[in-house]
Design a protein around this motif. Sequence first.
Motif, short mmCIF file in Angstrom:
data_model
loop_
_atom_site.label_atom_id
_atom_site.label_comp_id
_atom_site.label_asym_id
_atom_site.label_seq_id
_atom_site.Cartn_x
_atom_site.Cartn_y
_atom_site.Cartn_z
N LEU A 116 44.74 33.09 43.08
CA LEU A 116 43.31 32.76 42.40
C LEU A 116 42.80 34.18 41.57
N LEU A 117 43.00 35.15 42.21
CA LEU A 117 42.44 36.19 41.32
C LEU A 117 43.22 36.39 40.03
N HIS A 118 44.58 36.11 40.08
CA HIS A 118 45.37 36.06 38.78
C HIS A 118 44.78 35.15 37.97
N ALA A 119 44.33 33.85 38.31
CA ALA A 119 43.86 32.94 37.57
C ALA A 119 42.42 33.17 37.11
N LEU A 120 41.48 33.91 38.02
CA LEU A 120 40.39 34.49 37.39
C LEU A 120 40.33 35.43 36.29
N LEU A 121 41.44 36.42 36.45
CA LEU A 121 41.49 37.53 35.46
C LEU A 121 42.18 36.88 34.22
N ALA A 122 43.01 35.70 34.16
CA ALA A 122 43.18 34.96 33.10
C ALA A 122 42.36 34.57 32.14
N ALA A 171 34.04 33.94 37.78
CA ALA A 171 34.26 33.42 39.32
C ALA A 171 32.90 32.36 39.64
N GLY A 172 31.71 32.68 39.23
CA GLY A 172 30.76 31.68 39.50
C GLY A 172 30.93 30.35 38.74
N ASP A 173 31.54 30.35 37.73
CA ASP A 173 32.13 29.33 37.05
C ASP A 173 33.12 28.39 37.75
N VAL A 174 33.90 29.11 38.27
CA VAL A 174 35.21 28.65 38.88
C VAL A 174 35.16 28.02 40.35
N ILE A 175 34.61 29.02 41.11
CA ILE A 175 34.49 28.92 42.41
C ILE A 175 32.92 28.67 42.73
N PRO A 176 32.72 27.48 43.43
CA PRO A 176 31.39 27.27 43.89
C PRO A 176 30.93 28.14 44.62
N GLY A 177 29.70 28.59 44.27
CA GLY A 177 28.90 29.76 44.83
C GLY A 177 29.37 31.33 44.20
N GLY A 178 30.38 31.47 43.44
CA GLY A 178 30.87 32.62 42.94
C GLY A 178 31.51 33.49 44.06
N PHE A 179 31.19 34.81 43.87
CA PHE A 179 31.71 35.78 44.95
C PHE A 179 30.65 35.90 46.09
N ASP A 180 29.48 35.27 45.97
CA ASP A 180 28.48 35.28 46.83
C ASP A 180 28.73 34.37 48.09
N ALA A 181 29.79 33.48 47.78
CA ALA A 181 29.85 32.24 48.64
C ALA A 181 30.60 32.84 49.87
#
Length: 181
Positions: A116-122, A171-181
């Motif tokens: 997931l981190l690799h996908a976000l960094l991409a 991360a907010g666009d990809v993961i519902p709630g972003g890093f704050d979830a």
Amino acid sequence: MDEPDWIDIAAARTGDAAAYERLVRRYETNIARQLWRFTRNRNVHEELVQDVFVEAYFSLHSFAGRRPILHWLSRIATRVGYRYWKLRHREQKRKEEALETVPDREMSNAQEAGELLHALLAKLKPPERLILTLMYLEELSVAEVADRTGWNRAVVKMRSMRARRRLKEVAGDVIPGGFDA
């Protein structure tokens, strides 16, 4: 620098393939570990490692030896990985792929979290991705990042701040709630 390195470098400069092969064997694990941060595709990873040692071979005449050869190879690896990211970024931009959403669930293991981190960094631009990878995955200091990239320390600090902000947006666009979830 270690004497075996100097002996092998001198011999490789005169065309001794076995000497250069010893250098490759001595340092390929370190370089491979560093380049794993740039791609999770094993085939691409192998190509990047090979690219580092090919570039190093053709640049061996310019190696001055003021620092250990591993430092020199790490700088080449950083440039090779960065070029790869820039090329991938251009390709992705041309294709204009839509962001894939990640299901809202717990990470089952460290491998999934890493992917997931690799996908976000991409999803970041290559300079943003490079700075975050060097600072947080390679755990380099600002001075070490500046040394590897050729950027000054102020640029490194500014780019890292902007890259962290951009990663949070992605991360907010990809993961519902972003890093704050």
